[in-house]
Design a protein around this motif. Structure first.
Motif, PDB file in Angstrom:
ATOM      1  N   ASN A   1       0.973   8.576   9.655  1.00 28.34           N
ATOM      2  CA  ASN A   1       0.732   9.612   8.642  1.00 28.34           C
ATOM      3  C   ASN A   1       1.881  10.614   8.571  1.00 28.34           C
ATOM      4  N   CYS A   2       2.417  10.994   9.722  1.00 28.54           N
ATOM      5  CA  CYS A   2       3.523  11.963   9.750  1.00 28.54           C
ATOM      6  C   CYS A   2       4.818  11.357   9.214  1.00 28.54           C
ATOM      7  N   LEU A   3       5.074  10.090   9.529  1.00 27.89           N
ATOM      8  CA  LEU A   3       6.256   9.419   9.000  1.00 27.89           C
ATOM      9  C   LEU A   3       6.215   9.367   7.482  1.00 27.89           C
ATOM     10  N   VAL A   4       5.053   9.024   6.945  1.00 29.46           N
ATOM     11  CA  VAL A   4       4.890   8.965   5.487  1.00 29.46           C
ATOM     12  C   VAL A   4       5.080  10.348   4.876  1.00 29.46           C
ATOM     13  N   ALA A   5       4.514  11.366   5.522  1.00 30.37           N
ATOM     14  CA  ALA A   5       4.596  12.727   4.988  1.00 30.37           C
ATOM     15  C   ALA A   5       6.036  13.214   4.907  1.00 30.37           C
ATOM     16  N   LEU A   6       6.898  12.771   5.824  1.00 31.57           N
ATOM     17  CA  LEU A   6       8.281  13.231   5.861  1.00 31.57           C
ATOM     18  C   LEU A   6       9.234  12.342   5.071  1.00 31.57           C
ATOM     19  N   ALA A   7       8.737  11.248   4.517  1.00 34.72           N
ATOM     20  CA  ALA A   7       9.594  10.352   3.747  1.00 34.72           C
ATOM     21  C   ALA A   7      10.057  11.032   2.459  1.00 34.72           C
ATOM     22  N   GLU A   8      11.200  10.597   1.937  1.00 33.49           N
ATOM     23  CA  GLU A   8      11.759  11.192   0.722  1.00 33.49           C
ATOM     24  C   GLU A   8      10.778  11.075  -0.446  1.00 33.49           C
ATOM     25  N   ASP A   9      10.251   9.885  -0.654  1.00 28.38           N
ATOM     26  CA  ASP A   9       9.274   9.677  -1.721  1.00 28.38           C
ATOM     27  C   ASP A   9       7.990   9.187  -1.080  1.00 28.38           C
ATOM     28  N   ASP A  10       7.111  10.137  -0.736  1.00 29.56           N
ATOM     29  CA  ASP A  10       5.948   9.750   0.059  1.00 29.56           C
ATOM     30  C   ASP A  10       4.827   9.126  -0.757  1.00 29.56           C
ATOM     31  N   SER A  11       4.839   9.213  -2.088  1.00 26.87           N
ATOM     32  CA  SER A  11       3.725   8.705  -2.883  1.00 26.87           C
ATOM     33  C   SER A  11       3.670   7.179  -2.870  1.00 26.87           C
ATOM     34  N   ALA A  12       4.791   6.522  -3.228  1.00 32.72           N
ATOM     35  CA  ALA A  12       4.813   5.061  -3.238  1.00 32.72           C
ATOM     36  C   ALA A  12       4.685   4.514  -1.828  1.00 32.72           C
ATOM     37  N   LEU A  13       5.387   5.135  -0.890  1.00 32.84           N
ATOM     38  CA  LEU A  13       5.347   4.689   0.495  1.00 32.84           C
ATOM     39  C   LEU A  13       3.956   4.847   1.090  1.00 32.84           C
ATOM     40  N   ASN A  14       3.297   5.944   0.735  1.00 32.33           N
ATOM     41  CA  ASN A  14       1.958   6.195   1.255  1.00 32.33           C
ATOM     42  C   ASN A  14       0.989   5.107   0.817  1.00 32.33           C
ATOM     43  N   ARG A  15       1.093   4.688  -0.454  1.00 32.06           N
ATOM     44  CA  ARG A  15       0.193   3.633  -0.952  1.00 32.06           C
ATOM     45  C   ARG A  15       0.391   2.341  -0.174  1.00 32.06           C
ATOM     46  N   LEU A  16       1.639   2.056   0.161  1.00 32.33           N
ATOM     47  CA  LEU A  16       1.932   0.812   0.870  1.00 32.33           C
ATOM     48  C   LEU A  16       1.505   0.877   2.334  1.00 32.33           C
ATOM     49  N   LEU A  17       1.976   1.888   3.047  1.00 40.13           N
ATOM     50  CA  LEU A  17       1.693   1.964   4.482  1.00 40.13           C
ATOM     51  C   LEU A  17       0.239   2.317   4.779  1.00 40.13           C
ATOM     52  N   SER A  18      -0.438   2.967   3.825  1.00 39.95           N
ATOM     53  CA  SER A  18      -1.841   3.319   4.035  1.00 39.95           C
ATOM     54  C   SER A  18      -2.790   2.240   3.523  1.00 39.95           C
ATOM     55  N   PHE A  19      -2.232   1.164   2.971  1.00 38.94           N
ATOM     56  CA  PHE A  19      -3.092   0.071   2.498  1.00 38.94           C
ATOM     57  C   PHE A  19      -3.955  -0.437   3.642  1.00 38.94           C
ATOM     58  N   ARG A  20      -5.254  -0.488   3.394  1.00 36.63           N
ATOM     59  CA  ARG A  20      -6.199  -0.882   4.441  1.00 36.63           C
ATOM     60  C   ARG A  20      -6.868  -2.205   4.070  1.00 36.63           C
ATOM     61  N   PHE A  21      -6.770  -3.168   4.954  1.00 43.04           N
ATOM     62  CA  PHE A  21      -7.373  -4.477   4.709  1.00 43.04           C
ATOM     63  C   PHE A  21      -8.897  -4.348   4.762  1.00 43.04           C
TER      64      PHE A  21
END
Length: 353
Positions: free
Chosen positions: A85-105
């Motif tokens: 969660n913290c890595l995503v929050a600090l990413a340059e563009d956290d919206s697209a990255l958040n959708r990908l890394l937070s994808f839950r099976f």
């Protein structure tokens, strides 16, 4: 056609200049260290990354629930959820990255796992070390700042209630928070990452929270070396008060009750406490009340108690509601308040020198 191409090149040039200017401004920002876990810390980071690149998030590793808990049990890896969660929050563009890394099976053997947690697991297996895996993710995502686990040793939370009942694990701790007399980590003697102590030593401001008192904030401070480093630091220590109490954990607590636990653990009262003054909408407050949670506001008596302890209290508009009407901190306002404290501290140091 030539004019159109020239305008495009000029616009690109302007954007490049603005981007470089922003990078220079961010690189000159203050050295900030934020301790916590859960959604509270990631919310804070989203605001702070707009002011500085010199930002380190130190994350607790005692999470035992959900996907993180399962990976900890099955693979012996430290819980990756809060770090993700913290890595995503600090990413340059956290919206697209958040959708990908937070994808839950949602089916099969992977049901309940998030993709980000599995990537961190894979990185740990490849690197052979959780710390190296997190560093690799820091570099891979080109984040504004750095995320560190507070320790790479497998530790668990333990506590003792006022009735002398021994409770173990994050879930039991959270259920019995109001009854706790003592809290500690096992095995004893766990050591923090050397980098954690280094960033505390260089910090211009140290932020605690926001987050669950017993399961997100205190686990970081229960490492004696971390508590000692914070206690000795000349940097202002800022505690960000929660917006709501938490059922079972802090249901009857005031803001000052939270502060006293932090002071008890670090043997130092925070220099600043940031507290929300916005009213939680009535319908939202009623929904939370059904679960046993209530808004946290400062009362006159506890405000005076904190001032007597030398604590500077900053009250502000720190409330936000997401699309699901879940209470969250207003990240930009929170970050502005912390940056203001940092600048005031720097000005005082300049006058002293």
């Amino acid at each position: 056609m030539l004019l159109e191409r020239w305008n495009k090149r000029r616009n690109h040039s302007k954007r490049d200049v603005m981007a470089k200017a922003r990078e220079i401004r961010l690189s000159m920002g203050p050295q900030i260290v934020a301790f916590g876990g859960g959604t509270g810390l990631s919310t804070l980071l989203r605001g702070l990354k707009g002011f500085t690149r010199n930002l380190t998030a130190v994350v607790t590793v005692t999470d035992e629930g959900g996907s993180s808990g399962r990976l900890r049990q099955e693979w012996g890896v430290l819980p990756p959820g809060d770090i993700r969660n913290c890595l995503v929050a600090l990413a340059e563009d956290d919206s697209a990255l958040n959708r990908l890394l937070s994808f839950r099976f949602d089916r099969g053997e992977l049901a309940g796992h998030s993709l980000g947690n599995l990537i961190l697991l894979a990185a740990t297996e490849l690197a052979g070390d959780f710390r190296l895996a997190v560093e690799e993710m820091n570099n891979l995502l080109a984040i504004r700042g750095r995320v560190l686990p507070v320790t790479t040793e497998a530790v668990s939370l333990h506590g003792r209630t006022k009735e002398n009942l021994h409770v173990k694990g994050e879930l039991d701790i959270s259920r019995n928070g109001m009854k706790l007399e003592q809290i500690w980590l096992e095995p004893p003697g766990a050591t923090p990452l050397p980098d954690v102590l280094s960033v505390v030593e260089r910090a211009e401001v140290i932020v605690l929270g926001p987050g669950s008192l017993f399961t997100s904030i205190l686990p970081n401070l229960l490492l004696p070396a971390v508590a000692s480093a914070i206690r000795k630091s000349p940097a202002p220590v800022v505690y960000v008060a929660n917006l709501m109490t938490q059922p079972g954990e802090t249901e009857t607590f005031s803001i000052f009750d939270h502060v006293k636990w932090i002071a008890r653990t670090t043997r130092r009262y925070p220099d600043y406490v940031l507290a929300n003054e916005d009213q939680v909408p009535e319908a939202v407050a009623k929904r939370y009340a059904l679960a046993g949670a209530r808004p946290l506001y400062l009362g006159e008596e506890e405000l005076e108690n904190m001032r007597r302890k030398g604590i500077n209290v900053v009250v502000g508009s720190f409330l936000a509601l997401n699309k699901e009407k879940i209470v969250r901190h207003q990240s930009h306002n929170l970050a502005e308040a912390i940056i203001r404290i940092t600048r005031e501290s720097q000005e005082r140091q300049t006058w002293k020198n």
